[in-house]
Each structure stands twice: as structure tokens, then as C-alpha cells.
Design an enzyme around this catalytic site. Sequence first.
Site, PDB file in Angstrom:
ATOM      1  N   ASP A  59      47.843  43.366  43.254  1.00 53.76           N
ATOM      2  CA  ASP A  59      46.479  42.937  42.936  1.00 53.76           C
ATOM      3  C   ASP A  59      45.600  42.820  44.180  1.00 53.76           C
ATOM      4  O   ASP A  59      44.376  42.948  44.090  1.00 53.76           O
ATOM      5  CB  ASP A  59      46.496  41.606  42.191  1.00 53.76           C
ATOM      6  N   GLY A  60      46.203  42.557  45.328  1.00 48.07           N
ATOM      7  CA  GLY A  60      45.421  42.540  46.556  1.00 48.07           C
ATOM      8  C   GLY A  60      44.822  43.903  46.856  1.00 48.07           C
ATOM      9  O   GLY A  60      43.635  44.021  47.196  1.00 48.07           O
ATOM     10  N   HIS A  61      45.619  44.948  46.711  1.00 47.75           N
ATOM     11  CA  HIS A  61      45.098  46.314  46.889  1.00 47.75           C
ATOM     12  C   HIS A  61      44.026  46.623  45.859  1.00 47.75           C
ATOM     13  O   HIS A  61      43.008  47.260  46.160  1.00 47.75           O
ATOM     14  CB  HIS A  61      46.224  47.339  46.749  1.00 47.75           C
TER      15      HIS A  61
ATOM     16  N   VAL B 258      43.748  38.036  48.755  1.00 46.83           N
ATOM     17  CA  VAL B 258      44.093  37.679  47.375  1.00 46.83           C
ATOM     18  C   VAL B 258      45.431  36.937  47.403  1.00 46.83           C
ATOM     19  O   VAL B 258      46.373  37.360  48.076  1.00 46.83           O
ATOM     20  CB  VAL B 258      44.184  38.930  46.483  1.00 46.83           C
TER      21      VAL B 258
ATOM     22  N   ASP C 173      45.072  41.168  56.833  1.00 45.55           N
ATOM     23  CA  ASP C 173      45.455  41.833  58.075  1.00 45.55           C
ATOM     24  C   ASP C 173      44.311  41.698  59.081  1.00 45.55           C
ATOM     25  O   ASP C 173      43.712  42.687  59.506  1.00 45.55           O
ATOM     26  CB  ASP C 173      45.785  43.300  57.806  1.00 45.55           C
TER      27      ASP C 173
ATOM     28  N   LEU D 262      49.167  37.803  48.796  1.00 49.03           N
ATOM     29  CA  LEU D 262      49.874  38.926  48.197  1.00 49.03           C
ATOM     30  C   LEU D 262      50.221  39.952  49.268  1.00 49.03           C
ATOM     31  O   LEU D 262      49.424  40.267  50.143  1.00 49.03           O
ATOM     32  CB  LEU D 262      49.018  39.579  47.115  1.00 49.03           C
TER      33      LEU D 262
ATOM     34  N   ARG E 222      55.558  43.231  50.687  1.00 53.48           N
ATOM     35  CA  ARG E 222      56.869  42.727  51.104  1.00 53.48           C
ATOM     36  C   ARG E 222      57.303  41.497  50.307  1.00 53.48           C
ATOM     37  O   ARG E 222      58.468  41.085  50.407  1.00 53.48           O
ATOM     38  CB  ARG E 222      56.860  42.412  52.596  1.00 53.48           C
TER      39      ARG E 222
END
Length: 286
Positions: free
Chosen positions: A39-41, A181, A155, A189, A192
Site C-alpha cells: 500500500d505504500g507503493h 504509509v 526513504d 510499510l 521487507r
Amino acid sequence: MNHPAPPRPLVLDSIAAARAALEGRGDIVLVPTMGALHDGHLALVARALELGSTVVVSIFVNPLQFGPNEDLDRYPRTLDADVEKLAAVGVPYVFAPTAADMYPTGAAQTRVVAGRVGGMLEGRSRPGHFDGVLTVVAKLLQIIRPTFVVFGQKDAQQVFLVRQMVADLNIPVTVVTVETVRDETGLALSSRNRFLSPTEKRAAHAIPLALEAAASYADRGIDAALAAAQGTIMGEPLVELDYLKIVHPETFLPADDDYRGPALALAAARVGSTRLIDNAPIVLAG
């Protein structure tokens, strides 16, 4: 009433295919990923779709950014499932090249060097990591030629270095960031996270809690903020801290003891065999 399924993205499996498909298209928006989408992507993709209709999601596990003892072979590769997720939200293009296509002579001899900040924090723990990241991002920007490129704030050091590269090399692209997220426990999220056992996942919650502690004590100064965060991490025996730092957001260098104002708290830790990173904005006072 049944609605027709959205069309699948066109999967561009080579540099030549990408350049041919995207020739003449304006305002391309690139979302660089290594796949194993979550969901982060998809939050990055949602922002990209707001910026333009020609969205390209790249899926490439970049060998240059993995060290010899890191998890390159273990990193999840789920291209078919990723394409299905991107189809569901209306992404028209997926760029999924092979390593042989991206690096036809093996490891690239010409690389982007990340500089001073690239050797700190993640770069200190993972020597050469950011040189590999910036080299592949530079290649992706040259291949896709986007107007916008979208990254996640999780990041944070990577985003800082990409912005620095874009400015230093006069690359005509706008870098857009999307807030981290998190799951229902506050854990950021990450692809990994799937390697965490249920017990390890509960323990990993100490990482965002530590950043919250830093923010709560930031009005007492940098030492108090770091001590509060460190104490939170140390209270969870399954979490092995790599680094915990507070940096100036405009330079990404460690904030001075007498600095007052907006800052960024960053943490990296290993939970079991899985290494996780996170960050949060704070305001230093006191």
C-alpha cells in the site's frame, strides 16, 4: 452490474521497448520501485496519477545497491502480482527490464557518487549503497525522461540524495515525495516486513514509537529527544539498533546541540534478520 476489468499495464521489458512506447508522450510520471508492491507503493502511484496520465512504474531489483552480504537473492520478486495491483488502479505502463539489459557489461563502470551525505547513516551501514541507488535512478531518468519522479518519504536519505543529484547534474525533472504509509500499529510499510514473524512485527513497533518519543521530547532539545528515543528502543530486546540520529532537513548533516527548528529524526534497526528504517519530522526547541 458488472464493470469491465481495467486494462492490464503494458509491460515494457527492455530499454528499447520503453523508449519506443513512450516516444512523444508528454508529462510522464515515473515511480521507481523494486517491486513486491504494498500500500505504500500504491500511495506513490495514486500521487503519480494525480500528476499525469502517462504513469510508468519501474520494477527492477537493482544489484548495484546491495552489498555482498545483503539480501539481493532473498529480496522478493513478485512481478505478476505487482502488475495485477497496478492494473487495478489504472497504471498504463510498467518498466521491468532485466539486469542484463540495464547493465549489459556487468556492474556499471561509470557510476554516480553520492558524496558526503551518501557515506553517512544508511551509507555508513551499507557502503556503496547510495552510489548504486543514484546510478540506477540516473539511468531510469535518462531512459524514461519523466517530468515528475515520485518517491516515498520513508526513504528520506535517498530522497535527499536524489534531489541533490538532480540539482547538481541539471536533470530536468521534478522530485515529488509522498508521506510514509504505516500499518495500524504505526510500523512503516516495507517490502521487507513480510520477513518478520508475528512476534518480530510486534517488536518492530518500537521503531516508530521511538520516533514519536523523540518528537515528544524535542521541545527540551536534541539530547532529550535522542535519549527518549533510545530508551524506547532499548526497552524492546528483539530490536537491535543500528543508528538513531537527528539531522538538519536542508543538509542532512547531524543537527548541532544548539540547533533549534525543524529537524528529522532517523532510525535503523534489525529485528531478527530483517533490517528496517524509519524517520519522522520533529521541531527542536528548549
